[in-house]
Design an enzyme around this catalytic site. Structure first.
Site, mmCIF file in Angstrom:
data_model
loop_
_atom_site.group_PDB
_atom_site.id
_atom_site.type_symbol
_atom_site.label_atom_id
_atom_site.label_comp_id
_atom_site.label_asym_id
_atom_site.label_seq_id
_atom_site.Cartn_x
_atom_site.Cartn_y
_atom_site.Cartn_z
ATOM 1 N N HIS A 140 0.831 -1.205 0.000
ATOM 2 C CA HIS A 140 0.000 0.000 0.000
ATOM 3 C C HIS A 140 0.865 1.254 0.000
ATOM 4 C CE1 HIS A 140 -3.183 2.847 0.927
ATOM 5 N NE2 HIS A 140 -2.545 3.217 2.028
ATOM 6 N N LYS A 178 -9.912 12.016 7.469
ATOM 7 C CA LYS A 178 -9.976 10.677 8.055
ATOM 8 C C LYS A 178 -10.906 10.593 9.265
ATOM 9 C CE LYS A 178 -6.414 8.559 5.888
ATOM 10 N NZ LYS A 178 -6.449 7.225 5.299
HETATM 11 CA CA CA Z 1 -5.649 4.166 7.273
#
Ligand code: CA
Length: 415
Positions: free
Chosen positions: A140, A260
Site C-alpha cells: 500500500h 480521516k
Molecule cells: Ca488508514
C-alpha cells in the site's frame, strides 16, 4: 474455579450442540466477545456460536466458575472484564467451549441463555479512549508513493526502519451498520486554484485490521516486544473511511486530519488472539533488519483472508499475512518513547494491500487514482464511492472444517 491455562487452543475437532454450517463465522473454536441489547433492555456482554447469541449475564454457572461478580456481564463495554486479566477471558472461552460442546449432555439450563442473532442489536463492544492508525503494508505504501510522489523512490526513507503511524480520533469510531455521512471540507478541484468548500468527491474505504489493547502500561514504561502479546486482547475488522480530496489538500506537513476523522467503522466482535494462534505465520522478510527493540523472530503475522464487497460484489481479496510490520512491532514502537497505552485503545494496521491489483485495499489503488474504473455487475462504474453504495469488509482464518470469522464490517454512504 477453573485452572488457568497459559494458552487456550480449543480442539479443532470439537463440535457444538448448537447447529451451524462449516462456513459460519462463529464455530465453537471462535467464541468472540461482544455487547448486545434486545428491545429496550440495557446492554450486556455476549458471545456467539452459529447464529445464536450467548447472553453471558444469564449463563448458568459462569460467574461462579470464574469467581467474579455477574456485574461484569451486565456492562455496556468489555473494558472492565479485560481489566480483570487475560486468565479470566481465557476461562470464559474455556467454560463456553465446555458447556456448548456435544460432550455436554446437560443442555437445558444453558439453552435458556441463547437468543437468535436477528433478535438483538450489536454495539461497539469496547470503550476506546485513543485510536492510532499505522501504515504497515509495504504494497500500500509503495502504491501510494508511486501515485503521489516518485515511482523510483516510492517509500520514504523512514518506512523500512519503523512502523509509521498517526494518532487518529476515537470519538468517531462506529459499529458496523452505522450510516456513513459524506464529509464536507476544503478541497482543491483544480491544481493551482484556491480551495473551495464542498462535499468530498473522492470518498474511499481502507481495508484494515485493528488490535485492541487488553492491558495497559504505565507512563515512561515501554512494553518490550517480547511482552506485547500479553497486552493485546484481540482483533477486529476496521474500515478507515478516507476523503482523498480533503486529505490531499490538508495533509502537508502534519499528516491526516479531517480527511480521516469523520468516521471509522469497526466490526462488532472482539476476536481473541488465542483463537487465531493456530493461524500464525511468519512475517515477510524485513530488510534492512530493524533496530534491536523491533527485532522479532518466529510467527508474528496471521493468515486471515480478507474480502471487500461493494454493493455485494467482491472487488478485492487480500490477507493480513502481507503486513510488513507486525502488530507486536507496532505496539513495541508505540510505547518505546514511554507513551502509555490504556485498556480499550485501538491500533489499526493501515490499508492491507496484497501484491496483485485484485488484492488492493482501497478504491484509490483498485481504480489506480481514477484511471482504471471498477465495473460492477449492473454495468455502472466507480473510481470512488457514491451515495447509496454499501461497502463491506469480511475476514476469516480458514481451519479444517471450520473458520474463525470476524462478522460484518459494513457501512452505507449517505449524502
Ligand atoms: Ca488508514
Amino acid at each position: 474455579m477453573i485452572n488457568n491455562p497459559s494458552v487456550l487452543n480449543i480442539d479443532p475437532n470439537l463440535k457444538s450442540w448448537i447447529p451451524y454450517s462449516e462456513d459460519s463465522d462463529f464455530p465453537i473454536q471462535n467464541l468472540p466477545l461482544g455487547v448486545f441489547s434486545r428491545n429496550q433492555d440495557p446492554k450486556k456482554l455476549c458471545s456467539i456460536i452459529g447464529d445464536q447469541i450467548i447472553d453471558l449475564s444469564s449463563l448458568a454457572g459462569l460467574s461462579e466458575a470464574l469467581g467474579i461478580s455477574n456485574s461484569f456481564f451486565t456492562n455496556n463495554s468489555l473494558n472492565p472484564l479485560m481489566a480483570h486479566g487475560k486468565a479470566t477471558l481465557r476461562n470464559i472461552r474455556r467454560y463456553l467451549s465446555e458447556v456448548f460442546s456435544t460432550q455436554n449432555l446437560n443442555r437445558a439450563s444453558f439453552e435458556k441463555s441463547l437468543i437468535p442473532r436477528q433478535q438483538v442489536e450489536l454495539h461497539l463492544p469496547i470503550q476506546c479512549g485513543d485510536y492510532t492508525d499505522f501504515y504497515s503494508s509495504k504494497e500500500h505504501a509503495t502504491n501510494v508513493g508511486i501515485m503521489f510522489r516518485d515511482p523510483a523512490n516510492a517509500l520514504l526513507p523512514n518506512w523500512l526502519h519503523l512502523p509509521v503511524g498517526y494518532h487518529g480520533r476515537a470519538s468517531s469510531i462506529v459499529v458496523s451498520g452505522t450510516p456513513v455521512v459524506r464529509p464536507a471540507g476544503q478541497i482543491v478541484s483544480k491544481d493551482g486554484e484556491p480551495p473551495i468548500y464542498s462535499k468530498s468527491r473522492q470518498l474511499d474505504f481502507e481495508l484494515e485490521m485493528a488490535f485492541v489493547v487488553g492491558k495497559g502500561n504505565d507512563l515512561a514504561h515501554p512494553i518490550p516486544l517480547s511482552q506485547t502479546k500479553e497486552h493485546i486482547h484481540g482483533l477486529m475488522l476496521f474500515n478507515d473511511w478516507s476523503a482523498r480530496d480533503i486529505q490531499k489538500w490538508e495533509y502537508v506537513p502534519l499528516g491526516p486530519f479531517l480527511g480521516k476523522n469523520f468516521c471509522s467503522t469497526i466490526s462488532p466482535w472482539l476476536i481473541d488472539l488465542d483463537a487465531l494462534e493456530p493461524f500464525a505465520v511468519e512475517n515477510p522478510i524485513q530488510d534492512p533488519q530493524p533496530l534491536d527493540y523491533l527485532h522479532q523472530t518466529g510467527k508474528n503475522n496471521y493468515n486471515i483472508e480478507l474480502e471487500v464487497l461493494l454493493n455485494g460484489h467482491p472487488i478485492s481479496h487480500s490477507n493480513t499475512k502481507y503486513l510488513y510490520w507486525s502488530m507486536f512491532q507496532q505496539l513495541a514502537h508505540h510505547t518505546v518513547n514511554g507513551c502509555n497505552m490504556r485498556i480499550g485503545d485501538i491500533c489499526a494496521s493501515g490499508t492491507i494491500s496484497g501484491p496483485t491489483p485484485n488484492s488492493y485495499g482501497s478504491m484509490l489503488e483498485l481504480a489506480w487514482k481514477g484511471t482504471k474504473p471498477i465495473t460492477l455487475p449492473d454495468g455502472s462504474t466507480r473510481v470512488f464511492l457514491q451515495d447509496g453504495d454499501q461497502l463491506e469488509l469480511k475476514a476469516f482464518a480458514q481451519g479444517n472444517g471450520f473458520r474463525i470469522g470476524f462478522g460484518e464490517c459494513k457501512g452505507t454512504i449517505v449524502s
